[in-house]
Scaffold this motif. Structure first.
Motif, PDB file in Angstrom:
ATOM      1  N   PRO A 148       0.663  -1.358   0.073  1.00 14.54           N
ATOM      2  CA  PRO A 148      -0.072   0.125  -0.037  1.00 14.54           C
ATOM      3  C   PRO A 148       0.831   1.289   0.035  1.00 14.54           C
ATOM      4  N   THR A 149       1.840   1.446  -1.110  1.00 17.30           N
ATOM      5  CA  THR A 149       2.574   2.521  -1.082  1.00 17.30           C
ATOM      6  C   THR A 149       1.622   3.913  -1.662  1.00 17.30           C
ATOM      7  N   GLU A 150       2.199   4.952  -1.614  1.00 17.82           N
ATOM      8  CA  GLU A 150       1.535   6.008  -2.197  1.00 17.82           C
ATOM      9  C   GLU A 150       1.542   5.981  -3.585  1.00 17.82           C
ATOM     10  N   ALA A 151       2.762   5.529  -4.074  1.00 15.98           N
ATOM     11  CA  ALA A 151       2.314   5.263  -5.744  1.00 15.98           C
ATOM     12  C   ALA A 151       1.261   4.238  -6.199  1.00 15.98           C
ATOM     13  N   ASN A 152       1.314   3.112  -5.301  1.00 17.71           N
ATOM     14  CA  ASN A 152       0.222   2.182  -5.658  1.00 17.71           C
ATOM     15  C   ASN A 152      -1.319   2.513  -5.289  1.00 17.71           C
ATOM     16  N   HIS A 153      -1.191   3.501  -4.127  1.00 18.56           N
ATOM     17  CA  HIS A 153      -2.775   4.202  -4.039  1.00 18.56           C
ATOM     18  C   HIS A 153      -3.247   5.117  -5.089  1.00 18.56           C
ATOM     19  N   ILE A 154      -2.276   5.900  -5.629  1.00 19.62           N
ATOM     20  CA  ILE A 154      -2.774   6.758  -6.595  1.00 19.62           C
ATOM     21  C   ILE A 154      -3.209   5.970  -7.806  1.00 19.62           C
ATOM     22  N   ARG A 155      -2.406   4.683  -8.357  1.00 19.75           N
ATOM     23  CA  ARG A 155      -2.831   3.787  -9.397  1.00 19.75           C
ATOM     24  C   ARG A 155      -4.205   3.345  -8.976  1.00 19.75           C
ATOM     25  N   PHE A 156      -4.431   2.822  -7.698  1.00 20.84           N
ATOM     26  CA  PHE A 156      -5.655   2.317  -7.441  1.00 20.84           C
ATOM     27  C   PHE A 156      -6.843   3.291  -7.601  1.00 20.84           C
ATOM     28  N   LYS A 157      -6.506   4.427  -7.193  1.00 25.11           N
ATOM     29  CA  LYS A 157      -7.557   5.545  -7.105  1.00 25.11           C
ATOM     30  C   LYS A 157      -7.922   5.846  -8.681  1.00 25.11           C
ATOM     31  N   LYS A 158      -7.084   5.901  -9.604  1.00 21.22           N
ATOM     32  CA  LYS A 158      -7.095   6.127 -10.917  1.00 21.22           C
ATOM     33  C   LYS A 158      -8.208   5.048 -11.585  1.00 21.22           C
ATOM     34  N   VAL A 159      -8.071   3.726 -11.242  1.00 17.67           N
ATOM     35  CA  VAL A 159      -8.766   2.832 -11.925  1.00 17.67           C
ATOM     36  C   VAL A 159      -9.921   2.569 -11.269  1.00 17.67           C
ATOM     37  N   MET A 160     -10.183   3.223 -10.024  1.00 20.22           N
ATOM     38  CA  MET A 160     -11.416   3.096  -9.231  1.00 20.22           C
ATOM     39  C   MET A 160     -12.486   4.215 -10.036  1.00 20.22           C
ATOM     40  N   GLU A 161     -11.690   5.257 -10.520  1.00 19.20           N
ATOM     41  CA  GLU A 161     -12.398   6.387 -11.459  1.00 19.20           C
ATOM     42  C   GLU A 161     -12.785   5.890 -12.663  1.00 19.20           C
ATOM     43  N   GLN A 162     -11.896   5.052 -13.176  1.00 20.65           N
ATOM     44  CA  GLN A 162     -12.057   4.569 -14.585  1.00 20.65           C
ATOM     45  C   GLN A 162     -13.405   3.636 -14.486  1.00 20.65           C
ATOM     46  N   THR A 163     -13.492   2.920 -13.342  1.00 19.45           N
ATOM     47  CA  THR A 163     -14.612   1.812 -13.465  1.00 19.45           C
ATOM     48  C   THR A 163     -15.841   2.443 -12.575  1.00 19.45           C
ATOM     49  N   SER A 164     -16.137   3.684 -12.300  1.00 15.89           N
ATOM     50  CA  SER A 164     -17.133   4.070 -11.500  1.00 15.89           C
ATOM     51  C   SER A 164     -17.087   3.586 -10.189  1.00 15.89           C
ATOM     52  N   LEU A 165     -16.142   3.155  -9.365  1.00 17.05           N
ATOM     53  CA  LEU A 165     -16.318   2.783  -8.085  1.00 17.05           C
ATOM     54  C   LEU A 165     -15.715   3.583  -6.850  1.00 17.05           C
ATOM     55  N   THR A 166     -15.415   4.937  -7.329  1.00 16.65           N
ATOM     56  CA  THR A 166     -15.012   5.623  -6.541  1.00 16.65           C
ATOM     57  C   THR A 166     -16.105   6.142  -5.396  1.00 16.65           C
TER      58      THR A 166
END
Length: 600
Positions: A459-477
Motif C-alpha cells: 500500500p505505497t503512495e504510488a500504488n494508492h494513486i494507481r488504485f484511485k485512478k482505476v476506481m475512477e475509470q470503473t465508476s467505483l469511487t
C-alpha cells in the motif's frame, strides 16, 4: 549394471525420493546416528569393568570383557587404568558426547524435515503454475487439492518415520555388533528373536499398506466433493439439494473414518504386543545364557543391556514401519502427481515480451480437443488498439480462439504471430502480464477491495494513486467512499458481500491496474442486468482506441462499436466485417440481431 540399478530403485525407492530433495545431508544424518549408537555402546561397555570393581577389585580385568578387551588395552596404552573413578569418568564422558551428538542430530533432523516439506510444496506449486491449461481443465480437482494439502502433510510424517526406521536399524546393527564382540552366541539369539518378531508383524504391515492406498483415494474423493460443495453452495441451498450432497459427503467422511480406525487398530496391536514380546524374548535369552551356555554373570548383564537396547529398537522400528506403511500411499500418490505435473508442463519460449506494439496474426490455425475438431483453418489479423468481437452459436469456437490468442492453448496446426514473433518462442508469463482477462464469472478473492484490485501490492503512495485512478475509470469511487472501511472492506467468499455489477467492475479495475495492452472480455456482461451492463459497456467504450479489446458476447448490443466482428460457425470463420456491414452480408447474423432485439 542395469539390473543393479533396478534392484536399487526397487529396494531403496523411498530413500532415493527423499535424497532428491535433501542430498548429502541425509548421509550426515545417518552418520551421526551411527556415532550416537557407538558412543552409547562404549558407555554401556563401561558397566562391565564397573561390575568387577563393585566386587572390591582395584582394577578391572580385561579378560572378562571378551572381545571388547581391546578397549581396556587401548586405555592402558594411553596410561589410563580402569579404576572406579576413571571408569565412572569415562562412563560420563561417553554419555555426554552421546548427548551432544544426539542434540546435533535432532537439530539436523528438524532442519531436514522442514526443508523437505518446503521443497515439496514449492515443487508442487511450480508444477501447477507450469501446468498446461488443456490438462488442467480435465484434471481431478479433488486430487489436486488433496495432494497439495493433506497429502503433503502426510508425506512429511512419512519422512519422519522413514528416517526413524533407518536410525533405529543403525542402532540395532551397532548394538548387535557390541553384543557379538562380548558373546557371539548371544548375537545369534538376538538375530533369531528379531526374525521371529518380524515374521509375526509381516501380515499386519501388508494390510496397513493396502489400507493406506485406499485411504488416499477416499480423501481425494472427499476433497473434490468439498470443493464443489463450497463453490456451489448458493445453488445447492436454494434448490434444496444441499441435504443430498451433504449425505454423500457424510458417507465419504464415514469411509475415511473406517479406514483410519482399521489402521489405528493395527498400530495398536503392534504397540500393545511390543513389550510382552520383548520380555518373553529377554527371559528366554537369560534362561539359555545361564542354563545352557554357562555365561559369565557380569557379561550376561551387560549383554542383556545391549540385547534390550537392540530388541527395543527393533520393535520400535517395526512400530514406526507400520506407521510409515500407513502413509506410503500418500508418498506414491505425490510421486505420481509430480510425474503428472512434469509430463504436462507447459512449453515455454525464451523471448521476453515487453509490450504489444503492432498486430496479432492467426495463420491457418486448427485446434482439436482429443478427436473433436473445434477450429479449422482459421486466419485473421488483430491490429493494435482495435476492438474485435467474436460471435456465433455455443460451440462455434469463440472462447477457444481467445484461449489460443492469450496462449492458454497451443494450436495443433498453424502459427500465431505476435508483433511478427511466433507465440511458441515467447515467454508466456511475460506475454500474459500484458493481458487483462475478464470472464463471465468475475474472480473475487476473500480479501479487501484494495488487495483484490492490486493483487496484494504494497500500500505505497504510488500504488494508492494507481488504485484511485482505476476506481475512477470503473465508476467505483462513490461506492468505496460510502463504505465504512472503504478500500479495506472485506468482500467475502467469492464477493458475496457485493452485487454482480460491482464484482465485474472490480475485476475490470484489477486488469486496468495491471497496465495492460490487451483486454479480453469473455462473456463478461452476460450475467448482468441491462442497466449494469450498459454502465460497464460505457466504461469499455471509453477504453476503445486506447487498448486492444477482444470481446466474446452473446448479447450483440454490447459489440455495436467494435471495429470488426468475426462470425464463426462450427469452428470456421464465415465472415469478418463491421457490425453494420455484417448485418448486410450475413443473413444469419442479421437474424441473430433481430431475434435479440425482439427478445429484449
Amino acid at each position: 549394471m542395469s539390473i543393479l540399478k533396478r534392484i536399487i530403485k526397487s529396494q531403496f525407492k523411498y530413500f532415493i525420493y527423499f535424497y532428491r530433495y535433501l542430498g548429502y545431508l541425509l548421509f550426515v544424518r545417518l552418520f551421526l546416528s551411527m556415532i550416537v549408537g557407538i558412543l552409547d555402546g562404549f558407555g554401556l561397555t563401561m558397566f562391565l569393568p564397573l561390575l568387577q570393581l563393585a566386587d572390591g577389585k582395584a582394577e578391572a580385568n580385561p579378560e572378562n570383557l571378551g572381545n571388547l578387551s581391546f578397549l581396556i588395552d587401548a586405555l592402558s596404552a594411553l596410561g589410563i587404568s580402569l579404576t572406579l573413578t576413571n571408569t565412572l569418568i569415562l562412563l560420563s564422558i561417553f554419555f555426554i558426547l552421546k548427548g551432544l551428538i544426539t542434540y546435533a542430530n535432532e537439530l539436523l533432523e528438524t532442519y531436514l524435515g522442514e526443508s523437505f516439506i518446503r521443497k515439496v510444496r514449492l515443487k508442487l506449486l511450480t508444477g501447477i503454475n507450469n501446468l498446461t491449461f488443456s490438462h488442467f481443465v480435465n484434471a481431478d480437482v479433488g486430487r489436486m487439492q488433496n495432494s497439495t494439502t493433506s497429502e503433503v502433510n502426510r508425506i512429511s510424517q512419512a519422512h519422519f518415520f522413514y528416517f526413524e526406521i533407518i536410525r533405529l536399524l543403525i542402532l540395532v546393527i551397532v548394538y548387535m555388533g557390541f553384543a557379538f564382540f562380548i558373546d557371539p552366541s548371544f548375537a545369534l539369539l538376538i538375530t533369531f528373536g528379531g526374525l521371529i518378531t518380524n515374521y509375526l508383524y509381516k501380515g499386519l504391515f501388508a494390510i496397513t499398506k493396502r489400507l493406506s492406498a485406499k485411504l488416499t483415494n477416499q480423501t481425494h474423493a472427499y476433497q473434490g466433493l468439498i470443493i464443489q460443495f463450497v463453490a456451489n453452495f448458493k445453488y445447492l441451498k436454494g434448490s434444496g439439494t444441499l441435504p443430498k450432497i451433504g449425505e454423500i459427503i457424510r458417507r465419504r467422511i464415514s469411509d475415511i473414518e473406517k479406514s483410519n480406525v482399521k489402521m489405528g487398530k493395527l498400530t495398536a496391536i503392534v504397540s500393545a504386543s511390543r513389550e510382552p514380546l520383548l520380555i518373553m524374548i529377554v527371559s528366554l535369552v537369560i534362561f539359555l545364557q545361564i542354563g545352557f551356555l554357562n555365561g559369565n554373570l557380569s557379561a550376561i548383564l551387560v549383554s542383556l543391556l545391549f540385547f534390550y537396547r537392540a530388541l527395543s529398537a527393533s520393535l520400535q522400528m517395526q512400530g514406526f514401519y507400520n506407521h510409515f506403511l500407513g502413509l506410503s500411499g500418500s508418498l506414491s500418490n505425490i510421486e505420481e502427481f509430480e510425474a503428472e505435473l512434469k509430463a504436462n508442463k507447459e512449453e515455454e519460449g525464451n523471448i521476453s515480451f515487453h509490450k504489444f506494439n503492432d498486430k496479432i496474426e492467426l495463420k491457418n490455425i486448427s485446434f482439436r480437443y482429443g478427436e473433436k475438431s473445434v477450429l479449422n483453418n482459421i486466419s485473421f489479423t488483430i491490429h493494435q488498439n482495435e476492438t474485435i468481437a467474436f460471435v456465433g452459436e455455443s460451440g462455434s469456437g469463440k472462447t477457444t480462439i481467445i484461449n489460443l490468442i492469450i496462449s492458454l492453448l497451443t494450436p495443433n496446426k498453424g502459427n500465431i504471430l505476435i508483433d511478427g514473433v511466433d507465440s511458441g518462442t515467447i515467454q508466456k508469463e511475460s506475454y500474459r502480464r500484458r493481458i487483462g482477462y475478464i470472464c463471465q464469472d468475475p474472480v473475487i478473492f476473500n480479501d479487501t477491495i484494495f488487495n483484490n484490485v492490486t493483487m496484494w501490492d504494497s500500500p505505497t503512495e504510488a500504488n494508492h494513486i494507481r488504485f484511485k485512478k482505476v476506481m475512477e475509470q470503473t465508476s467505483l469511487t462513490k461506492f468505496i467512499a460510502e463504505l465504512s472501511a472503504q478500500e479495506n472492506t472485506l468482500l467475502g467468499n467469492n464477493g458475496i458481500n457485493i452485487s454482480g455489477g460491482q464484482k465485474q467492475r472490480i475485476s475490470i479495475a484489477r486488469e486496468l491496474y495491471k497496465d495492460v495492452d490487451i483486454l479480453v472480455l469473455d462473456e463478461a456482461t452476460s450475467a448482468l442486468d441491462s442497466e449494469t451492463e450498459k454502465n460497464i459497456q460505457d466504461q469499455i467504450n471509453e477504453l476503445q482506441g486506447k487498448l486492444t479489446i477482444l470481446i466474446v458476447a452473446h448479447r450483440l448490443s454490447t459489440i455495436r462499436n467494435a471495429n470488426k466482428v468475426v462470425m464463426l460457425e462450427q469452428g470456421e470463420i464465415v465472415d469478418i466485417n463491421s457490425f453494420e456491414g455484417l448485418q448486410d452480408t450475413s443473413p444469419r447474423f442479421k437474424q441473430m440481431v433481430s431475434l435479440q432485439a425482439f427478445n429484449n
